[in-house]
Enzyme design. Structure first.
Site, PDB file in Angstrom:
ATOM      1  N   TYR A 148      -0.347  13.944   6.045  1.00  0.00           N
ATOM      2  CA  TYR A 148       0.920  13.464   6.606  1.00  0.00           C
ATOM      3  C   TYR A 148       2.040  14.468   6.328  1.00  0.00           C
ATOM      4  CZ  TYR A 148       4.631  10.138   7.760  1.00  0.00           C
ATOM      5  OH  TYR A 148       5.710   9.497   8.322  1.00  0.00           O
ATOM      6  N   VAL A 191       7.565  -2.728   0.891  1.00  0.00           N
ATOM      7  CA  VAL A 191       8.409  -3.874   1.268  1.00  0.00           C
ATOM      8  C   VAL A 191       7.553  -4.980   1.884  1.00  0.00           C
ATOM      9  CG1 VAL A 191      10.297  -4.656   2.746  1.00  0.00           C
ATOM     10  CG2 VAL A 191      10.508  -2.486   1.527  1.00  0.00           C
ATOM     11  N   PRO A 277       5.439  10.078  -5.064  1.00  0.00           N
ATOM     12  CA  PRO A 277       6.719  10.657  -5.493  1.00  0.00           C
ATOM     13  C   PRO A 277       7.440   9.761  -6.507  1.00  0.00           C
ATOM     14  CG  PRO A 277       6.476  10.811  -3.119  1.00  0.00           C
ATOM     15  CD  PRO A 277       5.362   9.933  -3.609  1.00  0.00           C
ATOM     16  N   GLN A 279      10.707   9.849  -7.319  1.00  0.00           N
ATOM     17  CA  GLN A 279      12.044   9.428  -6.905  1.00  0.00           C
ATOM     18  C   GLN A 279      12.320   9.914  -5.493  1.00  0.00           C
ATOM     19  OE1 GLN A 279      14.710  11.227  -9.713  1.00  0.00           O
ATOM     20  NE2 GLN A 279      14.005  13.296  -9.279  1.00  0.00           N
TER      21      GLN A 279
HETATM   22  N1  UDP Z   1       4.056   0.458  -4.160  1.00  0.00           N
HETATM   23  C1  UDP Z   1       3.864  -0.529  -5.121  1.00  0.00           C
HETATM   24  N2  UDP Z   1       3.153  -1.636  -4.756  1.00  0.00           N
HETATM   25  C2  UDP Z   1       2.649  -1.821  -3.514  1.00  0.00           C
HETATM   26  C3  UDP Z   1       2.849  -0.825  -2.539  1.00  0.00           C
HETATM   27  C4  UDP Z   1       3.558   0.311  -2.892  1.00  0.00           C
HETATM   28  O1  UDP Z   1       4.312  -0.416  -6.261  1.00  0.00           O
HETATM   29  O2  UDP Z   1       2.014  -2.885  -3.293  1.00  0.00           O
HETATM   30  C5  UDP Z   1       4.837   1.652  -4.535  1.00  0.00           C
HETATM   31  C6  UDP Z   1       4.169   2.986  -4.200  1.00  0.00           C
HETATM   32  O3  UDP Z   1       3.328   3.406  -5.239  1.00  0.00           O
HETATM   33  C7  UDP Z   1       5.401   3.886  -4.030  1.00  0.00           C
HETATM   34  C8  UDP Z   1       6.473   2.941  -3.475  1.00  0.00           C
HETATM   35  O4  UDP Z   1       6.042   1.624  -3.772  1.00  0.00           O
HETATM   36  O5  UDP Z   1       5.836   4.361  -5.290  1.00  0.00           O
HETATM   37  C9  UDP Z   1       6.681   3.073  -1.963  1.00  0.00           C
HETATM   38  O6  UDP Z   1       5.414   3.011  -1.336  1.00  0.00           O
HETATM   39  P1  UDP Z   1       5.225   2.970   0.243  1.00  0.00           P
HETATM   40  O7  UDP Z   1       3.765   2.974   0.494  1.00  0.00           O
HETATM   41  O8  UDP Z   1       6.017   1.854   0.818  1.00  0.00           O
HETATM   42  O9  UDP Z   1       5.896   4.298   0.808  1.00  0.00           O
HETATM   43  P2  UDP Z   1       6.041   5.810   0.305  1.00  0.00           P
HETATM   44  O10 UDP Z   1       7.498   5.946   0.072  1.00  0.00           O
HETATM   45  O11 UDP Z   1       5.265   6.028  -0.953  1.00  0.00           O
HETATM   46  O12 UDP Z   1       5.527   6.600   1.442  1.00  0.00           O
END
Ligand code: UDP
Length: 320
Positions: A148, A191, A277, A279
């Site tokens: 990606y 979310v 990531p 932050q």
């Molecule tokens: N995350 C989490 N629980 C979940 C799904 C995601 O803690 O059930 C965390 C994930 O590890 C990341 C953040 O939430 O640190 C955002 O994840 P997402 O897949 O929404 O998008 P990203 O920004 O990583 O592409």
């Protein structure tokens, strides 16, 4: 209201952001052609659009050429959730790279303006915080997110090379985490995961210690920014960060979702995925200046609308 009726192609128009964008374009009086292979998009997302005579949809994978006549192209097609884009990583890179070549070729032939939905993932696991557009990023080229991240980075390269070689009207948006109605309930994004888990009374799954941060933008405001970017003069190309700079830890997000849904769900820790990531927060100085745009919807407000959507969705799809 944008001037004049245009023929606008939205690739990925059956997806989460794409379907909201198509709606706004139709409201503005344009003719909209949506191209989507339904890998993550759905016809349900377009149910209010399909009866509209100004809206047309074609089942099409943009890794194959598309011959249509258009004035503007919003190239949004690509699975954006890690679960989806890692399922078929070769196809993910192809969608960004070959898909962009096809859309740029189409734009070149038709003299259309063409916008790329790039991503905050081009910054990888950033060492500069918040991330300005000038930052080149910290991306692993061979990890599970690379299909990606590097796919989108190469797409940006292509957009800028088409600009340099052919002086084409290109626009590159770097989209940060966006949420709202029509997120896919099972796509694994934070979310949608947290809301669905909270509504179903299941444990909220925090990956790692939940101290990692993200900044969440409500979908309507993202669509507004994309429309404004497309309308900028020829000299504006981006890349331009689009997102809400209000930064939250994942733990704070979990607590807010529990509070707003009044759920009895507990919080459970799961292993942190590789290359996640730590932050992420957009520096949107440029967007404020160039687009005169700034998100105003608070996370609480946006989550309330998204929760209402998922309540209704789950009532209609009880097996989900
Ligand atoms: N995350 C989490 N629980 C979940 C799904 C995601 O803690 O059930 C965390 C994930 O590890 C990341 C953040 O939430 O640190 C955002 O994840 P997402 O897949 O929404 O998008 P990203 O920004 O990583 O592409």
């Amino acid at each position: 209201m944008r001037g004049g009726t245009k023929r606008v192609l939205v690739t990925g128009g059956a997806g989460f952001i794409g379907s909201h964008l198509c709606e706004r374009l139709i409201e503005q009086g344009h003719e909209v052609l949506c191209a989507d292979n339904y890998y993550t998009g759905t016809r349900e997302n377009m149910k209010t659009l399909i009866p509209n005579p100004n809206f047309e949809v074609v089942r099409h994978d943009i890794t194959f050429p598309l011959f249509v006549e258009v004035d503007e192209i919003f190239n949004l097609a690509a699975p954006a959730s890690p679960v989806h884009y890692q399922f078929d990583p070769v196809q993910t890179t192809k969608t960004s790279v070959i898909g962009s070549i096809n859309m740029l070729g189409l734009a070149k032939r038709t003299k259309a303006k063409v916008l790329l939905s790039s991503t905050s993932e081009v910054y990888g696991d950033p060492e500069v915080h918040p991330q300005p557009e000038e930052y080149w990023g910290n991306v692993n080229p061979i990890g599970p997110r690379s299909c990606y991240d590097e796919g989108k980075r190469c797409a940006e390269t292509l957009f800028f090379d088409y600009r340099r070689q052919y002086d084409m009207p290109i626009k590159v948006a770097r989209i940060f985490n966006t949420y709202g109605p029509r997120m896919h309930p099972n796509d694994g994004r934070v979310v949608s995961n947290f809301i669905v888990q909270a509504l179903e009374g299941k444990p909220i799954t925090i990956y790692g210690d939940g101290a990692q941060t993200r900044s969440f933008c409500y979908v309507d405001e993202m669509v507004e920014a994309l429309l404004r970017l497309m309308d900028t003069p020829h000299e504006v190309t981006g890349p331009i960060n689009l997102g809400n700079p209000n930064e939250f830890t994942i733990k704070q997000l979990a607590e807010l979702v529990i509070e707003l849904t009044e759920s009895k769900s507990t919080i459970e820790q799961r292993p942190l995925p590789q290359d996640d990531p730590r932050q992420r927060q957009p520096d949107i100085t440029k967007a404020k200046k160039v687009l005169n745009w700034e998100p105003k919807t608070s996370l609480k407000e946006g989550l309330a609308k998204t929760i209402a959507y998922f309540e209704d969705y789950l009532a209609r799809h009880p097996q989900q």
